[in-house]
Motif scaffolding. Sequence first.
Motif, PDB file in Angstrom:
ATOM      1  N   GLU A 122       0.821  -0.719   0.271  1.00 42.64           N
ATOM      2  CA  GLU A 122       0.332   0.055  -0.147  1.00 42.64           C
ATOM      3  C   GLU A 122       0.724   1.122  -0.044  1.00 42.64           C
ATOM      4  OE1 GLU A 122      -3.936   2.332   2.821  1.00 42.64           O
ATOM      5  OE2 GLU A 122      -2.390  -0.142   3.022  1.00 42.64           O
ATOM      6  N   GLY A 123       0.423   2.261  -0.693  1.00 44.49           N
ATOM      7  CA  GLY A 123       1.269   3.623  -1.029  1.00 44.49           C
ATOM      8  C   GLY A 123       2.611   3.322  -1.734  1.00 44.49           C
ATOM      9  N   ARG A 124       2.372   2.852  -2.521  1.00 47.85           N
ATOM     10  CA  ARG A 124       3.531   2.202  -3.448  1.00 47.85           C
ATOM     11  C   ARG A 124       2.792   3.237  -4.975  1.00 47.85           C
ATOM     12  NH1 ARG A 124       8.293  -0.614  -2.969  1.00 47.85           N
ATOM     13  NH2 ARG A 124       8.681  -0.086  -5.055  1.00 47.85           N
ATOM     14  N   GLU A 125       3.849   3.816  -5.105  1.00 51.97           N
ATOM     15  CA  GLU A 125       3.478   4.988  -6.180  1.00 51.97           C
ATOM     16  C   GLU A 125       3.823   4.311  -7.600  1.00 51.97           C
ATOM     17  OE1 GLU A 125       5.825   8.466  -9.237  1.00 51.97           O
ATOM     18  OE2 GLU A 125       6.969   7.723  -7.610  1.00 51.97           O
ATOM     19  N   ILE A 126       2.618   4.076  -8.772  1.00 53.94           N
ATOM     20  CA  ILE A 126       2.166   4.016 -10.184  1.00 53.94           C
ATOM     21  C   ILE A 126       2.988   4.806 -10.755  1.00 53.94           C
ATOM     22  CG2 ILE A 126       0.558   2.621 -11.394  1.00 53.94           C
ATOM     23  CD1 ILE A 126       0.761   2.107  -8.773  1.00 53.94           C
ATOM     24  N   LEU A 127       4.647   4.214 -11.656  1.00 55.76           N
ATOM     25  CA  LEU A 127       4.558   4.770 -12.807  1.00 55.76           C
ATOM     26  C   LEU A 127       3.813   5.427 -13.856  1.00 55.76           C
ATOM     27  CD1 LEU A 127       7.941   3.746 -12.252  1.00 55.76           C
ATOM     28  CD2 LEU A 127       7.513   5.833 -11.055  1.00 55.76           C
ATOM     29  N   PRO A 128       4.073   6.471 -14.099  1.00 61.25           N
ATOM     30  CA  PRO A 128       2.836   6.516 -16.015  1.00 61.25           C
ATOM     31  C   PRO A 128       3.873   5.054 -16.872  1.00 61.25           C
ATOM     32  CG  PRO A 128       4.221   8.395 -15.365  1.00 61.25           C
ATOM     33  CD  PRO A 128       4.223   7.614 -14.609  1.00 61.25           C
ATOM     34  N   GLY A 129       2.849   5.126 -18.238  1.00 58.73           N
ATOM     35  CA  GLY A 129       3.039   3.747 -18.879  1.00 58.73           C
ATOM     36  C   GLY A 129       3.968   4.742 -20.530  1.00 58.73           C
ATOM     37  N   THR A 130       4.215   3.849 -21.049  1.00 62.24           N
ATOM     38  CA  THR A 130       5.262   4.239 -21.991  1.00 62.24           C
ATOM     39  C   THR A 130       4.095   3.594 -23.082  1.00 62.24           C
ATOM     40  OG1 THR A 130       6.707   3.014 -21.998  1.00 62.24           O
ATOM     41  CG2 THR A 130       7.651   4.850 -21.882  1.00 62.24           C
ATOM     42  N   PHE A 131       3.161   2.620 -23.433  1.00 59.93           N
ATOM     43  CA  PHE A 131       2.611   2.149 -24.358  1.00 59.93           C
ATOM     44  C   PHE A 131       0.753   2.665 -22.901  1.00 59.93           C
ATOM     45  CE2 PHE A 131       6.850   0.224 -23.654  1.00 59.93           C
ATOM     46  CZ  PHE A 131       7.474   0.404 -25.652  1.00 59.93           C
ATOM     47  N   ALA A 132      -0.196   2.600 -24.532  1.00 62.29           N
ATOM     48  CA  ALA A 132      -1.178   2.230 -23.915  1.00 62.29           C
ATOM     49  C   ALA A 132      -1.608   0.387 -24.285  1.00 62.29           C
ATOM     50  CB  ALA A 132      -1.976   3.017 -24.962  1.00 62.29           C
ATOM     51  N   PRO A 133      -1.864   0.414 -23.051  1.00 61.40           N
ATOM     52  CA  PRO A 133      -2.519  -1.456 -23.196  1.00 61.40           C
ATOM     53  C   PRO A 133      -3.727  -1.042 -23.639  1.00 61.40           C
ATOM     54  CG  PRO A 133      -1.061  -1.063 -21.111  1.00 61.40           C
ATOM     55  CD  PRO A 133      -1.299   0.325 -21.655  1.00 61.40           C
ATOM     56  N   VAL A 134      -4.077  -2.296 -24.815  1.00 63.00           N
ATOM     57  CA  VAL A 134      -5.698  -2.350 -25.339  1.00 63.00           C
ATOM     58  C   VAL A 134      -6.494  -2.921 -24.866  1.00 63.00           C
ATOM     59  CG1 VAL A 134      -6.479  -2.873 -27.789  1.00 63.00           C
ATOM     60  CG2 VAL A 134      -4.664  -1.722 -27.729  1.00 63.00           C
ATOM     61  N   PRO A 135      -7.480  -2.858 -24.495  1.00 63.18           N
ATOM     62  CA  PRO A 135      -8.001  -4.457 -24.153  1.00 63.18           C
ATOM     63  C   PRO A 135      -8.653  -5.165 -25.243  1.00 63.18           C
ATOM     64  CG  PRO A 135      -9.203  -1.663 -24.010  1.00 63.18           C
ATOM     65  CD  PRO A 135      -7.878  -2.129 -24.768  1.00 63.18           C
TER      66      PRO A 135
END
Length: 226
Positions: free
Chosen positions: A90-103
Motif C-alpha cells: 500500500e502506498g507505492r507509487e504507480i509510474l506512468p506507462g510509455t505504451f497504451a495497453p489495448v483491451p
Amino acid sequence: MELILNNPVYQGLTSGDQHLSLGSENVKYFDEAVSPFVAFDEVYEKGFEELYDLLPPGRTILYAIPQPIAPPKGWQLLHEIKGVQMVFEEGREILPGTFAPVPLEKQYAAAMVELAKLTKPGPFGLRTIEFGHYYGIFDQDKLVAMTGQRLHPQQYTEVSAVCTHPDHLGKGYASVLVQHQVQLILQQGQVPFLHVREDNSRAIALYERLGFRISRNMNFYFMRRM
C-alpha cells in the motif's frame, strides 16, 4: 486479512468469482476451459474424495496450497510447481506507462491462448478471458504481450497471465502491463496480488521493483483424475 490469501482459490470461488463457480457446498471448481483450479476449505478433509465423485475420469485439476501435500488417492500427480505469492504494498507509487495497453475482448481469445502456450505463464484456455480486464500490446496486428486478472478473493484481485513474446522481450511491456493492472485494481478498491515460480528470479525482481513483496510460499499441484 492476508489469511484470506492462504487459500485464494477457495476464497475467490466463494466470493468474487462465484459467478464462474461449479461444484457442491463444500467443493468448488471452474469449468476447465476457464481454469483447472479446484478448491475447498482447509478444514474439509474429504475434499479430494468429493472432487473424485464430481469430476469425470481424465479431468485435469490444479490445486494451490502453501504447505506441501502427497498426491491423494485416485489422483495422478502430473506436475508440481513451487511458487511464491506476492502482494502489492500500500502506498507505492504507480509510474506512468510509455505504451497504451489495448483491451482484449473475446475475438482475441485464440491469439491469447497462442501467446500463453508459447510463453507458459500458467494455464490459459479459451474461456480464461471471462475472469476479465485483459489488456495487451500489439506489434502491428500481432499480440505480443498481455496480462489480466484471475482470482478475486474478497478484497484482493490477482494479476495473472503476465507474458511477452520472446521476440519482444526487453521492451518494458511487462512492466507497463502490470502497472496498468495495479492501477485498475486499486481504482476498484482492491489489493493487487500475484503468483510466480520461486525460481523465476527475473520476474520476482521485476515485481519487487513495481511494489510487490513476497507474502508466502505457494505449492501448485497439477493432477489428473484416474
